[in-house]
Design an enzyme around this catalytic site. Structure first.
Site, PDB file in Angstrom:
ATOM      1  N   GLY A 241      33.814  -0.661   4.866  1.00  0.00           N
ATOM      2  CA  GLY A 241      34.211  -1.951   5.420  1.00  0.00           C
ATOM      3  C   GLY A 241      33.249  -2.413   6.498  1.00  0.00           C
ATOM      4  O   GLY A 241      32.853  -3.589   6.546  1.00  0.00           O
ATOM      5  N   HIS A 242      32.874  -1.498   7.389  1.00  0.00           N
ATOM      6  CA  HIS A 242      31.886  -1.840   8.408  1.00  0.00           C
ATOM      7  C   HIS A 242      30.538  -2.186   7.776  1.00  0.00           C
ATOM      8  O   HIS A 242      29.840  -3.099   8.217  1.00  0.00           O
ATOM      9  CB  HIS A 242      31.686  -0.664   9.377  1.00  0.00           C
ATOM     10  CG  HIS A 242      32.893  -0.324  10.180  1.00  0.00           C
ATOM     11  ND1 HIS A 242      33.631   0.805   9.933  1.00  0.00           N
ATOM     12  CD2 HIS A 242      33.480  -0.951  11.229  1.00  0.00           C
ATOM     13  CE1 HIS A 242      34.640   0.867  10.801  1.00  0.00           C
ATOM     14  NE2 HIS A 242      34.570  -0.183  11.596  1.00  0.00           N
TER      15      HIS A 242
ATOM     16  N   GLY B 294      35.609  -8.732  10.774  1.00  0.00           N
ATOM     17  CA  GLY B 294      36.297  -8.469   9.517  1.00  0.00           C
ATOM     18  C   GLY B 294      37.645  -9.161   9.435  1.00  0.00           C
ATOM     19  O   GLY B 294      38.352  -9.295  10.437  1.00  0.00           O
TER      20      GLY B 294
ATOM     21  N   LYS C 168      40.327  -8.055   8.141  1.00  0.00           N
ATOM     22  CA  LYS C 168      41.485  -7.164   8.307  1.00  0.00           C
ATOM     23  C   LYS C 168      42.163  -7.368   9.658  1.00  0.00           C
ATOM     24  O   LYS C 168      43.383  -7.284   9.766  1.00  0.00           O
ATOM     25  CB  LYS C 168      41.067  -5.699   8.148  1.00  0.00           C
ATOM     26  CG  LYS C 168      42.251  -4.735   8.187  1.00  0.00           C
ATOM     27  CD  LYS C 168      41.830  -3.313   7.874  1.00  0.00           C
ATOM     28  CE  LYS C 168      41.155  -2.674   9.061  1.00  0.00           C
ATOM     29  NZ  LYS C 168      42.110  -2.374  10.167  1.00  0.00           N
TER      30      LYS C 168
ATOM     31  N   VAL D   1      37.518  -4.966   2.877  1.00  0.00           N
ATOM     32  CA  VAL D   1      37.117  -4.035   1.819  1.00  0.00           C
ATOM     33  C   VAL D   1      38.248  -3.036   1.615  1.00  0.00           C
ATOM     34  O   VAL D   1      38.827  -2.534   2.580  1.00  0.00           O
ATOM     35  CB  VAL D   1      35.808  -3.309   2.191  1.00  0.00           C
ATOM     36  CG1 VAL D   1      35.421  -2.308   1.100  1.00  0.00           C
ATOM     37  CG2 VAL D   1      34.690  -4.321   2.408  1.00  0.00           C
TER      38      VAL D   1
END
Length: 286
Positions: free
Chosen positions: A35-36, A149, A151, A178
């Site tokens: 994700g990062h 992100g 999220k 992600v």
């Protein structure tokens, strides 16, 4: 990739860049994952220089145990960042981010209803810590673009508000969440789950998708929230804190058929020792 333990060293590097180069900045707390790396890739694709930071910010943790157990893997993180094209890593100690003479400009900010719901309601003071550290890091890096992100949907809204209130000259890019194959949002905290907890956590996104399907079918949002909460609570390893359907701009509860730019459903769920958050964008511009 060059690594800088101090703001002074990082600024010397950045001040030496050509004036016409664009800088993208990705703030992280480490324990990096795919994700990062999606943030790093997005930054790399559209900017000349990519800067990342790894700093576990103590002012945004409500629970001392969460701060103490937050995974720290700086060497593996640095290798991953370099592999994905990061140019500079800021890896400071607390004293470098918050020197003794540091004055917090964010302490006077008013985020109003943005922090009265969801994470703000369940974690008092959390977003004050987020605003404090992000402003400080932006003041150090002074990037063209801040890359975040999806999220952390509410966090993005608070950071946007902070940027607007303080007149920080930076663009914000938000990269989609992600996920693992079963839909679990990637998180540094996932590695603290045992096998049974990991399996249970994989069902969280399924409940959000069910809410989204219900909204698309015209069902009552309050009843959908209650149903999703109840169904997750029935699982012996899941303890939901909230399920919220809201206007993506105001973060306030959505009234059925009210016009919104973005309609979102979000949740926070404790799974074993770990608190997980996730959200799903139901639809946009209607």
């Amino acid at each position: 990739m060059r690594t800088f333990p101090t703001a002074t060293g990082l600024r010397t590097y950045l001040d030496g860049l050509p004036n016409d180069q664009t800088v993208a900045y990705v703030p992280t707390m480490g324990a990096l994952h795919a994700g990062h790396m999606a943030l790093i890739t997005a930054a790399r694709d559209s900017h000349d220089v990519v800067v990342a930071s790894i700093f576990v910010n103590p002012t945004q943790f409500n629970e001392a145990s969460d701060l103490d157990t937050y995974p720290r893997t700086p060497e593996a993180d640095a290798d991953l960042l370099q592999l994905h094209g990061c140019d500079a890593l800021y890896l400071p100690a607390v004293e470098d981010v918050y020197p003794s003479d540091y004055e917090d400009r964010t302490s006077r900010l008013d985020f109003g209803p943005l922090v009265a719901v969801m994470e703000g309601a369940n974690r008092p003071g959390h977003f004050a810590g987020v605003a404090q550290v992000v402003y400080r890091l932006l003041d150090i890096v002074r990037p063209t673009t801040l890359v975040l992100g999806q999220k952390d949907y509410q966090q993005v809204a608070v950071i946007r508000s902070m940027i607007e209130q303080l007149g920080v000259k930076v663009d914000v890019t938000v990269v989609p969440t992600v996920r693992e194959r079963d839909g679990l949002a990637l998180s540094s905290r996932n590695r603290r789950l045992n096998d049974a907890e990991r399996l249970a956590a994989g069902t969280i996104n399924l409940h959000l998708k069910a809410v989204a399907a219900g909204l698309t079918a015209g069902w009552d949002p309050k009843e959908l929230e209650k149903t999703a909460f109840r169904e997750m609570a029935h699982h012996e390893l899941l303890a939901p804190e909230y399920v919220s359907i809201f206007d993506g701009d105001t973060l306030q509860p959505w009234a059925a058929d009210a016009p919104v730019r973005e309609l979102v459903v979000a949740t926070a769920v404790r799974c074993g020792p770990v608190r997980l958050i996730d959200n799903f964008i139901v639809r946009t511009s209607f």
